[in-house]
Design an enzyme around this catalytic site. Structure first.
Site, PDB file in Angstrom:
ATOM      1  CB  VAL A   1     -85.907  35.373 -12.688  1.00 34.37           C
ATOM      2  CG1 VAL A   1     -86.370  35.737 -14.090  1.00 34.37           C
ATOM      3  CG2 VAL A   1     -84.923  34.211 -12.745  1.00 34.37           C
TER       4      VAL A   1
ATOM      5  CE  LYS B   1     -97.342  30.435  -9.586  1.00 35.15           C
ATOM      6  NZ  LYS B   1     -96.207  31.381  -9.544  1.00 35.15           N
TER       7      LYS B   1
ATOM      8  NE  ARG C   1     -77.746  32.030  -3.811  1.00 38.29           N
ATOM      9  CZ  ARG C   1     -78.972  31.679  -4.177  1.00 38.29           C
ATOM     10  NH1 ARG C   1     -79.744  31.005  -3.327  1.00 38.29           N
ATOM     11  NH2 ARG C   1     -79.434  31.986  -5.371  1.00 38.29           N
TER      12      ARG C   1
ATOM     13  CE  LYS D   1     -99.651  31.149 -12.540  1.00 40.27           C
ATOM     14  NZ  LYS D   1     -98.866  30.861 -13.757  1.00 40.27           N
TER      15      LYS D   1
END
Length: 430
Positions: free
Chosen positions: A16, A107, A49, A207
């Site tokens: 993404v 993170k 992939r 975080k």
């Protein structure tokens, strides 16, 4: 431009965020070159992939050999966007060893192995940037590391997980149960198929460790962060908060002790007054409230996740790392000179909201009040409702230590007239 060879960038991961980084690097190539002072070229993209269709990515750049890509020797900056501990840690260390700087959004790895990564970057005279690891597109870490470097930060209070904020917002605005709100978050793509990292507070805790380390110039690891999730929050808790003029949020809280000799870091649900700026943060947005000695109160707000917003933060770090490459220097490294101890959760002092199911008969309130007094916890307000021999007793305390409140709750559970402790929640942001 005087430089003839472009700066070469290796991208690890093309999901993404990675796919948007690749797209923006291509479409904004001219602007990036002008801002950096030299052209930037994607030299390779490592994926798991290779057969997956990626419209934003030139197919000739795709490889499954991430280790070989970072070890080429001609890579200037590695963008690590695969997440997790391994192979990310090994790949980042290899990048440093082969002369590349690193930009990461990882993170979990930073919270676990931040000091070791800083040391490796310093050893090889490389940069380690990670703005995208906390609060997505919101410029937060650079202001803490650089803009406030001459100030003393006393507290960082924030909503740093969009999934949980969406769920709690839906519970408040629509009256939905936790399960219903989670189902909606999943349907809209805000929650992962396994939402554990978000709803149990693991994501926010990582975080918080990063934020506390930067804010207080002290090494704070994931194990130092007290963590509670939102899975036990009920519609009754949300309604009770509303009656108090509050809203429920999952907060990451990093603060310096009043005497300045220690720090704490914690993640847990809390009631905050509706007048507090964080109370109005809706949907999947993030916001962080910073309290500094000289600068005062600062608030950072914006989208805390998503491909394009997070890619913005990655590219900002890429520009900084490339500029440093051209200038022959490096940016800020680890600042942990303060070496402040991290106090346990029991020493944290705040207010509390306790909901008790009790017998509806004379003397119960006095009996409960005595338990609070025995443990040194002062009561601020009490609200009682009763019906058919059962009653709900809601107590809001003055400031007390977490250890004292915990002992109070355990003693209350042992009373015959207390049928159950329905919920205990901290009250913050006052």
């Amino acid at each position: 431009m005087a430089r003839t060879r472009p700066l070469k960038v290796a991208l690890l991961g093309c999901g993404v965020v990675g796919s948007q980084v690749a797209r923006l690097m291509t479409t904004h190539a001219g602007d990036l070159a002008a801002r950096i002072g030299a052209p930037v070229e994607l030299a390779g993209i490592a994926v798991r992939r290779p057969g997956k269709v990626r419209d934003e990515v030139p197919p000739g750049l795709v490889t499954t050999d991430a280790a070989g890509l970072v070890a080429r020797g001609d890579i200037d900056v590695v963008l690590e966007l695969i997440g997790g501990i391994e192979p990310a840690r090994t790949l980042i260390n290899s990048a440093f060893e082969h002369g590349a700087s690193v930009v990461t959004a990882n993170k979990a790895l930073l919270a676990q192995d931040g000091p070791a990564l800083y040391a490796a970057a310093e050893k090889h005279a490389a940069d380690l940037y990670f703005e995208a690891s906390v609060a997505g597109a919101i410029p937060l870490l650079r202001p803490l590391r650089e803009s406030l470097a001459g100030d003393k930060v006393n507290r960082v209070l924030g909503i740093v997980n969009g999934t949980t904020n969406f769920i709690l917002d839906r519970m408040e605005s629509t009256g939905a149960s936790y399960g219903e709100a989670l189902a909606e978050a999943s349907a809209l793509g805000y929650a992962e198929a396994d939402p554990t990292a978000d709803v149990e507070g693991f994501d926010a805790a990582a975080k918080a460790a990063i934020l506390a380390g930067i804010a207080f110039h002290t090494r704070v690891g994931l194990d130092d962060v007290h963590r509670e999730g939102i899975t036990e929050i009920t519609a009754a808790d949300v309604a009770s908060a509303r009656q108090m003029g509050c809203t429920v949020k999952l907060l990451a809280i990093c603060e310096r002790a009043e005497d300045g000799r220690s720090v704490t870091a914690r993640v847990h649900p809390a009631m905050i007054p509706d007048r507090h700026p964080l109370a109005g943060v809706r949907e999947a947005y993030n916001a962080v409230f910073v309290e500094a000695e000289a600068a005062g109160r600062l608030m950072f707000y914006g989208p805390g996740a998503g491909g394009v917003p997070t890619a913005s933060a990655v590219l900002g770090d890429l520009v900084a790392a490339c500029r440093n490459k051209l200038g022959g220097g490096v940016g800020p490294g680890e600042s942990a000179y303060a070496r402040l101890p991290v106090s346990p959760m029991g020493e944290v002092v705040t207010r509390y909201h306790i909901s008790l199911d009790v017998a509806d008969k004379p003397g119960v309130l006095a009996q409960c009040a005595m338990v609070f007094a025995d443990h040194g916890v002062s009561i601020d307000t009490v609200r009682q409702t009763g019906k058919d021999g059962e009653a709900k007793l809601v107590v809001v305390t003055h400031r007390a230590s977490d250890a004292a409140l915990g002992a109070t709750v355990e003693s209350l559970r042992r009373l015959d007239t207390v049928h159950g402790v329905a919920s205990t929640m901290r009250v913050e942001g006052e």
